[in-house]
Design a protein around this motif. Structure first.
Motif, PDB file in Angstrom:
ATOM      1  N   THR A  32       0.831  -1.204   0.000  1.00 30.69           N
ATOM      2  CA  THR A  32       0.000   0.000   0.000  1.00 30.69           C
ATOM      3  C   THR A  32       0.869   1.259   0.000  1.00 30.69           C
ATOM      4  N   ALA A  33       1.953   1.223   0.752  1.00 32.23           N
ATOM      5  CA  ALA A  33       2.863   2.375   0.782  1.00 32.23           C
ATOM      6  C   ALA A  33       3.555   2.566  -0.561  1.00 32.23           C
ATOM      7  N   ALA A  34       3.898   1.481  -1.216  1.00 30.59           N
ATOM      8  CA  ALA A  34       4.599   1.566  -2.498  1.00 30.59           C
ATOM      9  C   ALA A  34       3.677   2.002  -3.633  1.00 30.59           C
ATOM     10  N   HIS A  35       2.387   1.784  -3.461  1.00 29.53           N
ATOM     11  CA  HIS A  35       1.416   2.103  -4.518  1.00 29.53           C
ATOM     12  C   HIS A  35       0.279   2.916  -3.902  1.00 29.53           C
ATOM     13  N   ALA A  36       0.534   4.197  -3.714  1.00 30.87           N
ATOM     14  CA  ALA A  36      -0.436   5.083  -3.071  1.00 30.87           C
ATOM     15  C   ALA A  36      -1.783   5.100  -3.794  1.00 30.87           C
ATOM     16  N   GLU A  37      -1.754   4.838  -5.095  1.00 34.05           N
ATOM     17  CA  GLU A  37      -3.010   4.860  -5.858  1.00 34.05           C
ATOM     18  C   GLU A  37      -3.981   3.769  -5.395  1.00 34.05           C
ATOM     19  N   LEU A  38      -3.487   2.774  -4.681  1.00 39.04           N
ATOM     20  CA  LEU A  38      -4.366   1.715  -4.174  1.00 39.04           C
ATOM     21  C   LEU A  38      -5.304   2.233  -3.088  1.00 39.04           C
ATOM     22  N   GLU A  39      -4.970   3.369  -2.502  1.00 40.61           N
ATOM     23  CA  GLU A  39      -5.798   3.962  -1.454  1.00 40.61           C
ATOM     24  C   GLU A  39      -7.086   4.562  -2.011  1.00 40.61           C
ATOM     25  N   ALA A  40      -7.113   4.852  -3.312  1.00 41.92           N
ATOM     26  CA  ALA A  40      -8.300   5.453  -3.932  1.00 41.92           C
ATOM     27  C   ALA A  40      -9.469   4.473  -3.863  1.00 41.92           C
ATOM     28  N   GLU A  41     -10.674   5.019  -3.794  1.00 44.35           N
ATOM     29  CA  GLU A  41     -11.884   4.195  -3.710  1.00 44.35           C
ATOM     30  C   GLU A  41     -11.941   3.186  -4.859  1.00 44.35           C
ATOM     31  N   ASP A  42     -11.735   3.658  -6.071  1.00 46.40           N
ATOM     32  CA  ASP A  42     -11.740   2.771  -7.245  1.00 46.40           C
ATOM     33  C   ASP A  42     -10.555   3.174  -8.116  1.00 46.40           C
ATOM     34  N   PHE A  43      -9.392   2.654  -7.757  1.00 49.24           N
ATOM     35  CA  PHE A  43      -8.182   3.107  -8.442  1.00 49.24           C
ATOM     36  C   PHE A  43      -8.190   2.743  -9.923  1.00 49.24           C
ATOM     37  N   ALA A  44      -8.905   1.702 -10.306  1.00 49.87           N
ATOM     38  CA  ALA A  44      -8.949   1.303 -11.717  1.00 49.87           C
ATOM     39  C   ALA A  44      -9.709   2.329 -12.563  1.00 49.87           C
ATOM     40  N   PRO A  49      -4.408   5.520 -16.049  1.00 51.93           N
ATOM     41  CA  PRO A  49      -4.489   4.068 -15.902  1.00 51.93           C
ATOM     42  C   PRO A  49      -3.463   3.582 -14.874  1.00 51.93           C
ATOM     43  N   PRO A  50      -3.856   2.607 -14.054  1.00 53.97           N
ATOM     44  CA  PRO A  50      -2.921   2.092 -13.055  1.00 53.97           C
ATOM     45  C   PRO A  50      -1.787   1.329 -13.741  1.00 53.97           C
ATOM     46  N   SER A  51      -0.648   1.337 -13.106  1.00 57.63           N
ATOM     47  CA  SER A  51       0.486   0.601 -13.654  1.00 57.63           C
ATOM     48  C   SER A  51       0.256  -0.896 -13.484  1.00 57.63           C
ATOM     49  N   ALA A  52       1.006  -1.674 -14.230  1.00 55.12           N
ATOM     50  CA  ALA A  52       0.923  -3.125 -14.108  1.00 55.12           C
ATOM     51  C   ALA A  52       1.289  -3.555 -12.688  1.00 55.12           C
ATOM     52  N   GLN A  53       2.286  -2.881 -12.109  1.00 52.78           N
ATOM     53  CA  GLN A  53       2.684  -3.204 -10.731  1.00 52.78           C
ATOM     54  C   GLN A  53       1.550  -2.931  -9.755  1.00 52.78           C
ATOM     55  N   ALA A  54       0.856  -1.812  -9.940  1.00 56.29           N
ATOM     56  CA  ALA A  54      -0.250  -1.475  -9.046  1.00 56.29           C
ATOM     57  C   ALA A  54      -1.375  -2.497  -9.179  1.00 56.29           C
TER      58      ALA A  54
END
Length: 96
Positions: A32-44, A49-54
């Motif tokens: 979660t710390a490495a991919h802050a965008e995961l904190e969003a309600e609907d990051f997709a 666009p989310p990265s492959a890693q995310a």
């Protein structure tokens, strides 16, 4: 005797599973710390666009959560069985 120690003596796998739970929690926090965008309600659905890693991190977090749930259920079942063994008459234990 301490209840936790007694439980681990009766079900030694719980010691390792406890370590696994701590590792899973640390892994989820790190992802979660490495991919802050995961904190969003609907990051997709974000404008970028989310990265492959995310995306893979999100999939891992889903699996981590499922495994944590299963570990909790397993521990609860072990505790329930140990409690039942303490209160059940010996004749009931022998028939099961």
């Amino acid at each position: 005797m301490d209840d936790h120690l007694e439980l681990v003596l009766c079900a030694p796998e719980l010691a390792v599973l406890s370590a696994l739970e701590a590792t899973l929690s640390a892994s989820a926090a790190a992802l979660t710390a490495a991919h802050a965008e995961l904190e969003a309600e609907d990051f997709a659905a974000s404008p970028h666009p989310p990265s492959a890693q995310a995306c893979l991190a999100a999939a891992l977090l889903t699996q981590v959560e499922a495994l944590q749930h299963s570990l909790s259920r397993y521990r609860t079942l072990v505790v329930m069985q140990e409690e039942w063994a303490r209160v059940a008459p010996a004749s009931e234990l022998a028939s099961s």
